[in-house]
Write a protein that holds these residues in place. Sequence first.
Motif, PDB file in Angstrom:
ATOM      1  N   ASN A 137       0.880  -1.177   0.000  1.00 38.43           N
ATOM      2  CA  ASN A 137       0.000   0.000   0.000  1.00 38.43           C
ATOM      3  C   ASN A 137       0.918   1.228   0.000  1.00 38.43           C
ATOM      4  O   ASN A 137       2.152   1.092  -0.001  1.00 38.43           O
ATOM      5  CB  ASN A 137      -0.988  -0.033   1.172  1.00 38.43           C
ATOM      6  CG  ASN A 137      -0.294  -0.053   2.527  1.00 38.43           C
ATOM      7  OD1 ASN A 137       0.821   0.443   2.670  1.00 38.43           O
ATOM      8  ND2 ASN A 137      -0.935  -0.629   3.522  1.00 38.43           N
ATOM      9  N   THR A 172      -1.232  -0.257  -3.913  1.00 36.34           N
ATOM     10  CA  THR A 172      -2.683  -0.319  -3.710  1.00 36.34           C
ATOM     11  C   THR A 172      -3.179   0.922  -2.972  1.00 36.34           C
ATOM     12  O   THR A 172      -2.458   1.523  -2.183  1.00 36.34           O
ATOM     13  CB  THR A 172      -3.075  -1.579  -2.925  1.00 36.34           C
ATOM     14  OG1 THR A 172      -2.414  -1.575  -1.662  1.00 36.34           O
ATOM     15  CG2 THR A 172      -2.717  -2.836  -3.695  1.00 36.34           C
ATOM     16  N   GLY A 174      -6.111   1.465  -0.842  1.00 41.89           N
ATOM     17  CA  GLY A 174      -7.221   1.357   0.113  1.00 41.89           C
ATOM     18  C   GLY A 174      -7.516   2.752   0.659  1.00 41.89           C
ATOM     19  O   GLY A 174      -6.590   3.528   0.904  1.00 41.89           O
ATOM     20  N   PRO A 175      -8.801   3.143   0.811  1.00 37.24           N
ATOM     21  CA  PRO A 175      -9.127   4.510   1.211  1.00 37.24           C
ATOM     22  C   PRO A 175      -8.746   4.802   2.661  1.00 37.24           C
ATOM     23  O   PRO A 175      -8.792   3.922   3.501  1.00 37.24           O
ATOM     24  CB  PRO A 175     -10.650   4.572   1.045  1.00 37.24           C
ATOM     25  CG  PRO A 175     -11.109   3.168   1.167  1.00 37.24           C
ATOM     26  CD  PRO A 175     -10.004   2.297   0.668  1.00 37.24           C
ATOM     27  N   ASP A 188      -5.598   1.677  -7.716  1.00 33.44           N
ATOM     28  CA  ASP A 188      -4.335   0.945  -7.592  1.00 33.44           C
ATOM     29  C   ASP A 188      -3.474   1.318  -8.807  1.00 33.44           C
ATOM     30  O   ASP A 188      -4.008   1.479  -9.912  1.00 33.44           O
ATOM     31  CB  ASP A 188      -4.586  -0.568  -7.596  1.00 33.44           C
ATOM     32  CG  ASP A 188      -5.518  -1.020  -6.478  1.00 33.44           C
ATOM     33  OD1 ASP A 188      -5.510  -0.383  -5.403  1.00 33.44           O
ATOM     34  OD2 ASP A 188      -6.254  -2.006  -6.678  1.00 33.44           O
ATOM     35  N   HIS A 202     -11.702   1.400  -8.823  1.00 34.65           N
ATOM     36  CA  HIS A 202     -12.916   0.633  -8.498  1.00 34.65           C
ATOM     37  C   HIS A 202     -13.660   1.316  -7.366  1.00 34.65           C
ATOM     38  O   HIS A 202     -13.078   2.118  -6.630  1.00 34.65           O
ATOM     39  CB  HIS A 202     -12.578  -0.827  -8.183  1.00 34.65           C
ATOM     40  CG  HIS A 202     -11.536  -0.988  -7.129  1.00 34.65           C
ATOM     41  ND1 HIS A 202     -10.192  -1.023  -7.403  1.00 34.65           N
ATOM     42  CD2 HIS A 202     -11.635  -1.103  -5.796  1.00 34.65           C
ATOM     43  CE1 HIS A 202      -9.520  -1.151  -6.287  1.00 34.65           C
ATOM     44  NE2 HIS A 202     -10.367  -1.201  -5.289  1.00 34.65           N
ATOM     45  N   PRO A 203     -14.968   1.014  -7.209  1.00 40.16           N
ATOM     46  CA  PRO A 203     -15.748   1.714  -6.189  1.00 40.16           C
ATOM     47  C   PRO A 203     -15.223   1.420  -4.785  1.00 40.16           C
ATOM     48  O   PRO A 203     -14.811   0.300  -4.501  1.00 40.16           O
ATOM     49  CB  PRO A 203     -17.168   1.143  -6.340  1.00 40.16           C
ATOM     50  CG  PRO A 203     -17.167   0.371  -7.601  1.00 40.16           C
ATOM     51  CD  PRO A 203     -15.760   0.054  -7.972  1.00 40.16           C
ATOM     52  N   VAL A 205     -15.655   0.702  -0.860  1.00 44.14           N
ATOM     53  CA  VAL A 205     -16.664   0.106   0.006  1.00 44.14           C
ATOM     54  C   VAL A 205     -16.490   0.720   1.392  1.00 44.14           C
ATOM     55  O   VAL A 205     -15.390   0.679   1.952  1.00 44.14           O
ATOM     56  CB  VAL A 205     -16.459  -1.429   0.103  1.00 44.14           C
ATOM     57  CG1 VAL A 205     -17.521  -2.057   0.998  1.00 44.14           C
ATOM     58  CG2 VAL A 205     -16.442  -2.059  -1.271  1.00 44.14           C
ATOM     59  N   THR A 213      -7.478  -7.306   4.216  1.00 39.71           N
ATOM     60  CA  THR A 213      -7.767  -6.887   2.831  1.00 39.71           C
ATOM     61  C   THR A 213      -6.540  -7.033   1.921  1.00 39.71           C
ATOM     62  O   THR A 213      -6.632  -7.566   0.807  1.00 39.71           O
ATOM     63  CB  THR A 213      -8.252  -5.423   2.801  1.00 39.71           C
ATOM     64  OG1 THR A 213      -9.394  -5.322   3.634  1.00 39.71           O
ATOM     65  CG2 THR A 213      -8.631  -4.986   1.413  1.00 39.71           C
ATOM     66  N   GLY A 214      -5.395  -6.551   2.395  1.00 41.17           N
ATOM     67  CA  GLY A 214      -4.177  -6.619   1.567  1.00 41.17           C
ATOM     68  C   GLY A 214      -3.782  -8.068   1.297  1.00 41.17           C
ATOM     69  O   GLY A 214      -3.350  -8.412   0.189  1.00 41.17           O
ATOM     70  N   THR A 242     -11.616  -8.599  -4.240  1.00 39.75           N
ATOM     71  CA  THR A 242     -11.452  -7.999  -2.907  1.00 39.75           C
ATOM     72  C   THR A 242     -12.645  -7.107  -2.568  1.00 39.75           C
ATOM     73  O   THR A 242     -13.177  -7.154  -1.454  1.00 39.75           O
ATOM     74  CB  THR A 242     -10.132  -7.182  -2.876  1.00 39.75           C
ATOM     75  OG1 THR A 242      -9.074  -8.033  -3.298  1.00 39.75           O
ATOM     76  CG2 THR A 242      -9.833  -6.667  -1.480  1.00 39.75           C
ATOM     77  N   LEU A 246     -15.203  -7.418   0.545  1.00 38.90           N
ATOM     78  CA  LEU A 246     -15.434  -6.319   1.501  1.00 38.90           C
ATOM     79  C   LEU A 246     -16.932  -6.057   1.644  1.00 38.90           C
ATOM     80  O   LEU A 246     -17.433  -5.849   2.754  1.00 38.90           O
ATOM     81  CB  LEU A 246     -14.709  -5.048   1.042  1.00 38.90           C
ATOM     82  CG  LEU A 246     -13.196  -5.013   1.258  1.00 38.90           C
ATOM     83  CD1 LEU A 246     -12.564  -3.866   0.472  1.00 38.90           C
ATOM     84  CD2 LEU A 246     -12.840  -4.895   2.744  1.00 38.90           C
TER      85      LEU A 246
END
Length: 273
Positions: A137, A172, A174-175, A188, A202-203, A205, A213-214, A242, A246
């Motif tokens: 990340n 990556t 991740g928010p 990503d 991608h949207p 979640v 997640t990773g 993924t 989620l």
Amino acid sequence: MSSPPVVLSIAGTDSGGAAGTAADLTTFAALGVHGACVITAVTAQHTLGVDAVHAVPIGVVEAQLEAVLGDLPVAAVKTGMLGSAEVVRQVARRCAGIPLVVDPVLVATSGAVLGGREVREAYLRDLIPAATVITPNVDEAAALLDRPGVDSRQAPDLAKELAGHGCAALVTGGPQWRPGEVIESCTDWLATPDGEVQCFDHPAVRTSNDHGTGCTFSAALAALLAHGHSLTDAAESAAHHTTTQLIAGSAWRLGRGRGPIAHTTNRGNDERP
Ligand SMILES: Nc1ncnc2c1ncn2[C@@H]1O[C@H](COP(=O)(O)OP(=O)(O)O)[C@@H](O)[C@H]1O
Ligand SMILES: Cc1ncc(COP(=O)(O)O)c(N)n1
């Protein structure tokens, strides 16, 4: 019936069943590959943090690698928590030549540090040149390259710089939720050693059940590569897998902290066997 591809996870255990070996093997099963596992460390871990880490002795890691690689036709390897520079170097030696996905686990979702300076240096010098793709990340990419203070806006540059060390780099995104903030999508960034950079949107979640997640993403990437997908297709499909997981676990209430991502969606939350 033909045999499934074999994918090897080299990772640590999470006693809470969210991350590490638990995430890898369940993801492999969900994506139709046979999972083998080499355990590098045992962690006492839950949704709030990591209480203890016991490193598996190097000789026992070696014996596990020998047992798997000497017998099974391993189509791809995924590494997670390796824990020591010695294990990083050992994995580089034993897995060179096999499609290799390296998730450089340095910090847990809870903030616990799972790899220090020596480990970071061994990744850069020994494992990255032997890998097919590395999946940090933004924080892990910044830690590997020793760039404190960078944020997600620098993700493409971090990916490019890591790819300069000899393997593709998928940074990556991740928010990072802040109170009241709306984040619609995650991105990503994939850079390859030839200097090409691609992005995958991608949207996002909205969930606090994201522990693991990773691990899920990088295990899915290894499984898809073992099935013969190109790196670009595998990156896109691993993110889709993924996101689906989620969403599947987003309403769960397990533990008092960051709950687990759902590992399979074979049964809905309300169905029982
Ligand atoms: N809340 C989220 N919604 C959608 N995708 C996510 C979310 N969190 C992570 N991802 C995706 O999961 C994959 C793993 O990313 P990330 O969470 O950055 O890894 P790590 O757990 O190592 O921090 C990436 O494809 C990322 O975009
Ligand atoms: C044994 C082990 N391996 C990997 C992670 C990272 O997973 P996450 O980033 O979701 O905390 C972890 N917490 N524990």
